[in-house]
Motif scaffolding. Structure first.
Motif, PDB file in Angstrom:
ATOM      1  N   PRO A  28       0.932  -1.171  -0.143  1.00  0.00           N
ATOM      2  CA  PRO A  28       0.035  -0.147   0.153  1.00  0.00           C
ATOM      3  C   PRO A  28       0.792   1.226  -0.166  1.00  0.00           C
ATOM      4  O   PRO A  28       0.171   2.485  -0.407  1.00  0.00           O
ATOM      5  N   ASP A  29       2.179   1.332   0.463  1.00  0.00           N
ATOM      6  CA  ASP A  29       2.965   2.331   0.523  1.00  0.00           C
ATOM      7  C   ASP A  29       3.756   2.703  -0.890  1.00  0.00           C
ATOM      8  O   ASP A  29       4.449   3.565  -0.934  1.00  0.00           O
ATOM      9  N   LEU A  30       3.501   1.733  -1.814  1.00  0.00           N
ATOM     10  CA  LEU A  30       4.330   1.885  -2.915  1.00  0.00           C
ATOM     11  C   LEU A  30       3.356   2.040  -4.390  1.00  0.00           C
ATOM     12  O   LEU A  30       2.341   1.330  -4.239  1.00  0.00           O
ATOM     13  N   ASP A  31       3.496   3.188  -5.252  1.00  0.00           N
ATOM     14  CA  ASP A  31       2.669   3.197  -6.306  1.00  0.00           C
ATOM     15  C   ASP A  31       3.742   2.789  -7.327  1.00  0.00           C
ATOM     16  O   ASP A  31       4.558   3.631  -7.891  1.00  0.00           O
ATOM     17  N   VAL A  32       3.665   1.864  -8.037  1.00  0.00           N
ATOM     18  CA  VAL A  32       4.456   1.375  -9.294  1.00  0.00           C
ATOM     19  C   VAL A  32       4.022   1.894 -10.441  1.00  0.00           C
ATOM     20  O   VAL A  32       2.957   1.577 -11.007  1.00  0.00           O
ATOM     21  N   LYS A  33       4.477   2.816 -11.029  1.00  0.00           N
ATOM     22  CA  LYS A  33       4.245   3.509 -12.241  1.00  0.00           C
ATOM     23  C   LYS A  33       4.607   2.757 -13.439  1.00  0.00           C
ATOM     24  O   LYS A  33       3.941   2.928 -14.571  1.00  0.00           O
ATOM     25  N   LEU A  34       5.646   1.842 -13.281  1.00  0.00           N
ATOM     26  CA  LEU A  34       6.167   1.456 -14.640  1.00  0.00           C
ATOM     27  C   LEU A  34       7.197   0.159 -14.210  1.00  0.00           C
ATOM     28  O   LEU A  34       7.789   0.503 -13.287  1.00  0.00           O
ATOM     29  N   ILE A  35       7.253  -1.227 -15.056  1.00  0.00           N
ATOM     30  CA  ILE A  35       8.083  -1.917 -14.802  1.00  0.00           C
ATOM     31  C   ILE A  35       8.867  -1.964 -16.203  1.00  0.00           C
ATOM     32  O   ILE A  35       8.281  -2.168 -17.123  1.00  0.00           O
ATOM     33  N   THR A  36      10.365  -1.943 -16.133  1.00  0.00           N
ATOM     34  CA  THR A  36      11.280  -2.116 -17.176  1.00  0.00           C
ATOM     35  C   THR A  36      11.989  -3.268 -17.047  1.00  0.00           C
ATOM     36  O   THR A  36      12.205  -3.786 -16.172  1.00  0.00           O
ATOM     37  N   THR A  37      12.426  -4.063 -18.257  1.00  0.00           N
ATOM     38  CA  THR A  37      12.891  -5.234 -18.267  1.00  0.00           C
ATOM     39  C   THR A  37      14.304  -5.077 -18.907  1.00  0.00           C
ATOM     40  O   THR A  37      14.472  -4.340 -19.779  1.00  0.00           O
ATOM     41  N   VAL A  38      15.223  -5.740 -18.523  1.00  0.00           N
ATOM     42  CA  VAL A  38      16.668  -5.867 -19.035  1.00  0.00           C
ATOM     43  C   VAL A  38      17.156  -7.516 -19.229  1.00  0.00           C
ATOM     44  O   VAL A  38      16.677  -8.029 -18.325  1.00  0.00           O
ATOM     45  N   PRO A 119       9.280  13.950  -7.973  1.00  0.00           N
ATOM     46  CA  PRO A 119      10.648  13.067  -8.381  1.00  0.00           C
ATOM     47  C   PRO A 119      10.362  11.750  -8.031  1.00  0.00           C
ATOM     48  O   PRO A 119       9.843  11.426  -6.975  1.00  0.00           O
ATOM     49  N   ILE A 120      10.860  10.822  -8.752  1.00  0.00           N
ATOM     50  CA  ILE A 120      10.380   9.204  -8.673  1.00  0.00           C
ATOM     51  C   ILE A 120      11.540   8.353  -8.277  1.00  0.00           C
ATOM     52  O   ILE A 120      12.711   8.729  -8.962  1.00  0.00           O
ATOM     53  N   THR A 121      11.512   7.418  -7.337  1.00  0.00           N
ATOM     54  CA  THR A 121      12.595   6.802  -6.952  1.00  0.00           C
ATOM     55  C   THR A 121      12.400   5.544  -7.900  1.00  0.00           C
ATOM     56  O   THR A 121      11.483   4.838  -8.371  1.00  0.00           O
ATOM     57  N   ILE A 122      13.696   5.159  -8.524  1.00  0.00           N
ATOM     58  CA  ILE A 122      13.856   4.180  -9.420  1.00  0.00           C
ATOM     59  C   ILE A 122      14.656   2.920  -8.770  1.00  0.00           C
ATOM     60  O   ILE A 122      15.812   3.065  -8.074  1.00  0.00           O
ATOM     61  N   ILE A 123      14.057   1.690  -8.799  1.00  0.00           N
ATOM     62  CA  ILE A 123      14.696   0.608  -7.971  1.00  0.00           C
ATOM     63  C   ILE A 123      15.115  -0.524  -9.190  1.00  0.00           C
ATOM     64  O   ILE A 123      14.376  -0.798 -10.068  1.00  0.00           O
ATOM     65  N   GLY A 124      16.517  -0.588  -9.105  1.00  0.00           N
ATOM     66  CA  GLY A 124      17.118  -1.427 -10.349  1.00  0.00           C
ATOM     67  C   GLY A 124      17.749  -2.634  -9.628  1.00  0.00           C
ATOM     68  O   GLY A 124      18.384  -2.651  -8.517  1.00  0.00           O
ATOM     69  N   THR A 125      16.929  -3.856 -10.119  1.00  0.00           N
ATOM     70  CA  THR A 125      17.244  -5.124  -9.565  1.00  0.00           C
ATOM     71  C   THR A 125      18.048  -6.134 -10.561  1.00  0.00           C
ATOM     72  O   THR A 125      18.019  -7.186 -10.534  1.00  0.00           O
ATOM     73  N   GLY A 126      18.404  -5.453 -11.904  1.00  0.00           N
ATOM     74  CA  GLY A 126      19.161  -6.202 -12.788  1.00  0.00           C
ATOM     75  C   GLY A 126      20.369  -5.709 -13.247  1.00  0.00           C
ATOM     76  O   GLY A 126      20.758  -4.754 -12.588  1.00  0.00           O
ATOM     77  N   ALA A 127      20.932  -5.803 -14.521  1.00  0.00           N
ATOM     78  CA  ALA A 127      21.929  -5.102 -14.845  1.00  0.00           C
ATOM     79  C   ALA A 127      21.499  -3.692 -15.208  1.00  0.00           C
ATOM     80  O   ALA A 127      20.186  -3.437 -15.514  1.00  0.00           O
ATOM     81  N   TYR A 128      22.316  -2.562 -14.946  1.00  0.00           N
ATOM     82  CA  TYR A 128      22.018  -1.420 -14.974  1.00  0.00           C
ATOM     83  C   TYR A 128      21.980  -0.589 -16.452  1.00  0.00           C
ATOM     84  O   TYR A 128      21.964   0.452 -16.597  1.00  0.00           O
TER      85      TYR A 128
END
Length: 307
Positions: A28-38, A119-128
């Motif tokens: 509930p505390d996160l608003d995921v605007k977009l998922i991008t893949t790599v 401003p939006i926080t970007i969370i990166g969990t793959g190659a950058y």
């Protein structure tokens, strides 16, 4: 009323990415605007398909944009030996009922940032790779990026070489661009994630938590990243930090990324400030976590998911 934090997830699902997506899209505390893949754990076509399968599973209308097929300069090597040929073995997902955007990841992130009210926080969990391409192509987006929370790196030892962690090792040139960007970075690397092991007891308890629990039980059981005491859900730690930063101990550090030679992919902490001014820090680095708390928190998140 606390407003949900707007985030973009840049990922390579992957089993631990799948668990991170499951928590993030239902929190509930996160608003995921977009998922991008790599490309990372498996090919970008497979990571994209996996993201779409998860959003279908949870019936979430979050846009997905496909990103880089390969690192900036190096040949691509996946981690199917850990994550299986599909990247998400262990559960029989329905085929997705949605498609990826026609826009590529970099332009999709750019559009979301430019349209955002804050401003939006970007969370990166793959190659950058996608993130580096964004910073290179659209430097005007920097003010719209609140910061990066990155799963990757290590200031102790590596997991694909003696010094390198997989995400950074996969595309060290991209990692260097991100760490040199001047933007706020929190690096949640192996120093944290190899402590936050999902125990066999936690894995078993997932079976009692409805359909999401059974799905995650299947994925974690199939996961090839095995350590004494359990399995690391590396990427889930970034979501924990996004919602409860006090649960991960961090320290400021001056991080350099090695881009060639036998230490390629290393994230070197210049703690003696031999190479940087004494007041220079470019990252907040995770160094410790309470593993029991992490297990409890993870089960709580799954129990709150729609069954």
């Amino acid at each position: 009323m606390i407003m949900a934090k707007p985030i973009i997830l840049d990922m390579d699902p992957g089993i631990d990415d799948a668990a991170a997506i499951a928590v993030a899209v239902n929190h509930p505390d996160l608003d995921v605007k977009l998922i991008t893949t790599v490309a990372g754990n498996v090919s970008v076509e497979k990571t994209t398909l996996n993201a779409l399968k998860l959003l279908t599973f949870f019936d979430k209308a979050i846009p997905v944009a496909q990103g880089a097929k390969a690192p900036l300069k190096r040949p691509f090597e996946d981690a199917a030996y850990i994550h299986g040929e599909s990247g998400m073995p262990g559960y029989d997902f329905d085929q997705p009922n949605r498609q990826a955007m026609s826009t590529n990841a970099v332009e999709a992130i750019h559009h979301v940032l430019q349209q955002a009210d804050e401003p939006i926080t970007i969370i990166g969990t793959g190659a950058y790779t996608n993130l580096a391409q964004l910073l290179t192509k659209h430097p005007e987006d920097k003010p719209q990026i609140k910061g990066f929370i990155l799963m990757g790196g290590s200031i102790s030892a590596g997991n694909v070489s003696s010094v390198a962690e997989f995400n950074v090792f996969t595309d060290p040139d991209a990692a260097k661009i991100v760490f040199d960007s001047g933007l706020p970075i929190t690096m949640i690397g192996l120093d944290v994630t190899l402590k936050a092991l999902i125990t066999p007891e936690t894995t078993q308890a997932l079976l009692e938590l409805g359909r999401p629990g059974k799905m995650l039980h299947g994925l974690i059981t199939a996961y090839g990243d095995v350590h004494t005491g359990g399995k690391p859900m590396h990427d889930v730690n970034t979501i924990l930090y996004a919602v409860n930063p006090n649960l991960i101990k961090t320290t400021p550090a001056a991080i350099d990324v090695v881009t060639d030679g036998p230490a390629i992919g290393a994230t070197v902490s210049d703690f003696q400030h031999r190479w940087h001014p004494t007041d220079f820090y470019n990252a907040n680095v995770g160094i410790d976590i309470d593993a029991a708390n992490f297990n409890t928190w993870f089960l709580e998140q799954v129990s709150l998911m729609p069954h």
